[in-house]
Design a protein around this motif. Structure first.
Motif, mmCIF file in Angstrom:
data_model
loop_
_atom_site.group_PDB
_atom_site.id
_atom_site.type_symbol
_atom_site.label_atom_id
_atom_site.label_comp_id
_atom_site.label_asym_id
_atom_site.label_seq_id
_atom_site.Cartn_x
_atom_site.Cartn_y
_atom_site.Cartn_z
ATOM 1 N N ASP A 1 0.820 -1.204 0.000
ATOM 2 C CA ASP A 1 0.000 0.000 0.000
ATOM 3 C C ASP A 1 0.859 1.261 0.000
ATOM 4 O O ASP A 1 0.489 2.294 -0.559
ATOM 5 N N GLN A 2 2.030 1.175 0.669
ATOM 6 C CA GLN A 2 2.886 2.354 0.750
ATOM 7 C C GLN A 2 3.471 2.745 -0.605
ATOM 8 O O GLN A 2 4.010 3.838 -0.748
ATOM 9 N N PHE A 3 3.377 1.864 -1.593
ATOM 10 C CA PHE A 3 3.840 2.214 -2.943
ATOM 11 C C PHE A 3 3.140 3.471 -3.435
ATOM 12 O O PHE A 3 3.734 4.284 -4.144
ATOM 13 N N LYS B 1 10.049 4.125 -8.613
ATOM 14 C CA LYS B 1 9.687 5.546 -8.641
ATOM 15 C C LYS B 1 9.188 5.933 -10.027
ATOM 16 O O LYS B 1 8.246 6.725 -10.155
ATOM 17 N N ILE B 2 9.816 5.399 -11.063
ATOM 18 C CA ILE B 2 9.340 5.679 -12.420
ATOM 19 C C ILE B 2 7.906 5.178 -12.583
ATOM 20 O O ILE B 2 7.046 5.872 -13.137
ATOM 21 N N ALA B 3 7.638 3.975 -12.084
ATOM 22 C CA ALA B 3 6.281 3.425 -12.170
ATOM 23 C C ALA B 3 5.296 4.267 -11.370
ATOM 24 O O ALA B 3 4.153 4.505 -11.809
ATOM 25 N N PHE B 4 5.717 4.725 -10.184
ATOM 26 C CA PHE B 4 4.867 5.586 -9.356
ATOM 27 C C PHE B 4 4.513 6.873 -10.097
ATOM 28 O O PHE B 4 3.347 7.292 -10.127
ATOM 29 N N ASP C 1 -0.790 6.575 6.934
ATOM 30 C CA ASP C 1 -1.753 6.575 5.834
ATOM 31 C C ASP C 1 -1.056 6.851 4.502
ATOM 32 O O ASP C 1 0.022 7.462 4.449
ATOM 33 N N THR C 2 -1.679 6.416 3.435
ATOM 34 C CA THR C 2 -1.183 6.718 2.096
ATOM 35 C C THR C 2 -1.398 8.203 1.793
ATOM 36 O O THR C 2 -2.499 8.723 1.980
ATOM 37 N N SER D 1 9.057 -4.141 -5.778
ATOM 38 C CA SER D 1 8.556 -2.879 -5.221
ATOM 39 C C SER D 1 7.290 -2.343 -5.870
ATOM 40 O O SER D 1 6.689 -1.406 -5.341
ATOM 41 N N VAL D 2 6.890 -2.884 -7.002
ATOM 42 C CA VAL D 2 5.710 -2.373 -7.710
ATOM 43 C C VAL D 2 4.622 -3.437 -7.709
ATOM 44 O O VAL D 2 4.852 -4.556 -8.171
ATOM 45 N N PRO D 3 3.446 -3.127 -7.175
ATOM 46 C CA PRO D 3 2.358 -4.123 -7.163
ATOM 47 C C PRO D 3 2.026 -4.605 -8.566
ATOM 48 O O PRO D 3 2.044 -3.834 -9.530
#
Length: 681
Positions: free
Chosen positions: A2-4, A586-589, A317-318, A677-679
């Motif tokens: 979730d923290q992603f 981070k790129i995916a985020f 929280d996110t 690191s990426v869901p």
């Protein structure tokens, strides 16, 4: 995972520049408004909140600053804020007049979780025009290594203070006050060189006509020069207007860019928050070696900084990112900026080719024209370069080289463009030579079998390049390359031939997403005929395809983006991997933030390739994996690139310029970080 989805998991930090409503010389009212904003910032998970200069006493109160009763009330106000801060997330930085050893200082007080972390004095109190601060305040210059008593508490005091979080949200603050940014050597410069990534300026700054623009210029340039985030907060409603007026201007800058600012002349207390990218700043400081050299020279032998540590951890929280992330990092969303970028890019290309032709003494340019985007732009650049050096456009020898999958549409567009531009145009059918080569190799296609493998494709790509180089030999010309930055990043070019090789490549650092706008720019520039503009419009509407494999049974043509991924996403990945060195997660985020919601992004101009859509995190993850595999495995192609001009600050992939890497590196570390690191959903 979730923290992603939380900004605090990706080196972002939310800061706020505040403008509380005030009453003249009323510390109790100032505390109430300060805490009202602080609680609002706490609810929005702001990590740092900046308030104006002398906000707890008011700024324009002249000799009231020397009244003990007021100064006592200010210290009591600081205690109230410190006590209230115990239950608040943000670091609070407030302005107050404080006494020390018989002198009064204009100070910034840094408070977090009930603790007064330290006090920074104003270095340069001004005494000119409407300012008479030296009447009341001692300068902070030379004040280092000491302490101050604040309401019975002993805390660090001086210009040598840095405030550093040692929690799970690590960052370092530097603080200065108003006039300090206006002097030739702001104190925050040394703080930045000592490691401060976030610089805060508590200001009062009365307003006069044109002053707001000067503030923006100062803060933007300073944040650029110090490679930092710079927040600025000025006094607003309720400040004394005996002789001055106040516009409540608060703004936040990052490396020269304005991230946000308050509405000026606000009727009530307000603040502007922005999510600053600490990862970007840290990458730039590592990359710009001259920054480190200045730090060494400035700090060696000088007064060392004291670091005050405090714990700041990620909120449970996110916290969603509230920052604008451009979907097209190579293509600015602002129309005026886009026009300027296209003007510069086009003229850089033209100037580069004109210089190369002049230096070689060659009078002719040889170019293959497919009817696609890249060769179209390259041909327009070539004709303009001929105009620049005073040669007839007939010296441009343009060839269309149809193969087994060349469509009537692209072939007719190629001919129409060549005719419209007035170049010497010819057609060479490469199919007979390709059949012979395939037969010589015993390829099944020569026996009538529909085998369309990589050999089948590259025989065509290679023959086109062979013809162009031999034609250049015959006619004494220079082969102009057409391959673009996006293709080089993905390795979507046949090694040594095709889009990979030329004598000079004008498109080498132009992304696929930008090249479409360059064509539009030229079409609308007034420098081309109506006929040419019409052809360019038709080319822009054509599906991107290498046209090496014949259409399938349904008539569907070979689609590049179905193989290597949407260029819009892959250009995004390329930019953040090579320009900033961001980790895949981070790129995916960032991509998810920019592309997951159609309404959130900005569409500078409609794209012809159908990429006006949203992408799910699963799609982003999938295409990022494809990108990483292709990017690393194809470095050997980038290590042997022909010359070509660098176009944008987004970088190039030239081994002589922005990107230097081993040809046999592994992608394992990047792929593992992506997977872990990426869901997946």
């Amino acid at each position: 995972m979730d923290q992603f989805f939380s900004l605090y998991s990706h080196d972002f930090l939310r800061i706020a520049a505040c403008v509380p409503r005030t009453r003249v010389a009323d510390p109790d009212f100032a505390v109430d408004e300060t805490l009202r904003l602080a609680r609002k910032g706490n609810a929005e998970s702001v990590a740092v909140m900046l308030f104006p200069e002398l906000g707890l006493s008011s700024y324009a109160i002249d000799d009231l600053l020397l009244q003990d009763v007021l100064l006592d009330a200010v210290e009591a106000a600081i205690v109230r804020i410190a006590e209230a801060s115990e239950s608040l997330y943000p670091v609070l930085v407030v302005g107050a007049p404080l006494r020390r050893e018989g002198r009064l200082f204009n100070t910034a007080v840094v408070i977090h979780r009930g603790v007064i972390l330290g006090v920074v004095p104003k270095a340069y109190p001004p005494n000119y025009r409407e300012f008479y601060e030296r009447r009341h305040f001692a300068p902070g210059t030379g004040v280092t290594g000491v302490e101050i008593q604040v309401a019975g508490r002993t805390v660090p005091f001086g210009l040598d203070l840095l405030f550093r979080s040692n929690g799970s949200v690590p960052f370092t603050l530097g603080v200065e006050i108003c006039e300090d940014i206006w002097v030739p050597q702001p104190p925050s410069t040394r703080a930045a060189l000592a490691g401060a990534e976030v610089l805060l300026n508590l200001s009062a700054s009365n307003i006069t006509i044109g002053k707001a623009d000067t503030r923006r210029l100062l803060c933007a340039s300073h944040s650029s020069r110090t490679i930092s985030a710079y927040a600025y907060s000025a006094a607003g409603p309720g400040e004394s207007t005996t002789d001055l007026a106040w516009d409540g201007h608060a703004a936040i800058f990052e490396y020269g860019e304005l991230l946000g600012e308050t509405q000026r002349f606000p009727p009530d207390s307000t603040f502007v928050a922005a999510d600053i990218d600490l990862g970007r700043l840290r990458q730039e400081r590592m990359r710009v070696n001259t920054f480190g050299e200045c730090a060494r020279e400035e700090l060696d032998g000088g007064q060392p900084f004291r670091t005050v540590f405090f714990p700041l951890d990620r909120p449970a929280d996110t916290v969603s990112l509230q920052r604008r992330v451009e979907r097209y990092p190579y293509v600015p969303a602002d129309p005026s900026r886009l026009r300027e970028d296209c003007y510069e890019a086009y003229n850089i290309q033209v100037q580069g080719l004109a210089k190369r032709l002049a230096s070689t003494g060659l009078k002719r340019a040889v170019i293959g024209v497919s009817g696609g985007l890249d060769s179209t732009q390259a041909l327009m650049v070539t004709t303009r370069a001929m105009d620049m050096i005073g040669l007839d456009r007939k010296n441009v020898l343009a060839y269309t080289l149809p193969g087994f999958a060349t469509s009537d549409n692209t072939k007719s567009n190629a001919w129409a463009l060549m005719d419209a531009l007035g170049v010497t145009a010819e057609e060479i059918d490469i199919r007979p030579a390709a059949r012979q080569m395939l037969a010589d190799m015993g390829h099944p296609f020569a026996k009538g079998e529909a085998v369309y493998d990589v050999t089948f494709e590259n025989v065509q790509a290679g023959l086109r390049t062979d013809y162009l180089f031999r034609l250049a030999n015959r006619h004494g010309g220079l082969v102009v390359g057409t391959g673009d930055l996006s293709e080089l990043g993905l390795g979507w070019c046949t090694y040594g031939v095709g889009d990979h090789m030329s004598h000079y490549n004008v498109n080498a650092s132009v992304s696929k997403t930008l090249i479409q706008h360059l064509i539009r720019f030229v079409a609308g520039s007034g420098d081309v005929s109506e006929e040419t503009a019409h052809v360019l419009s038709a080319i822009l509407a054509t599906e991107i395809s290498p046209e090496l494999v014949p259409p399938g049974a349904t008539g569907t043509i070979q689609s590049t983006q179905e193989i290597v991924g949407p260029y819009a996403l892959q250009d995004f990945n390329l930019f953040y991997l090579t320009r900033y060195g961001f980790r895949p997660s981070k790129i995916a985020f960032l991509a998810h933030h920019a592309w997951s919601d159609v309404e959130r992004g900005a569409w500078p101009v409609d794209l012809p390739d159908g990429d006006r859509r949203a992408y799910s995190l699963a799609e982003i993850r999938r295409w990022l994996e494809v990108f990483l595999k292709r990017f690393f495995s194809n470095q050997f192609k980038r290590s042997t690139l022909p010359n070509g001009p660098k176009i944008s600050s987004g970088g190039s992939l030239s081994p002589r310029g922005d990107w230097r890497a081993p040809s046999d590196s592994e992608a394992k570390v990047w792929l593992r970080e992506l997977a872990e690191s990426v869901p997946a959903e």
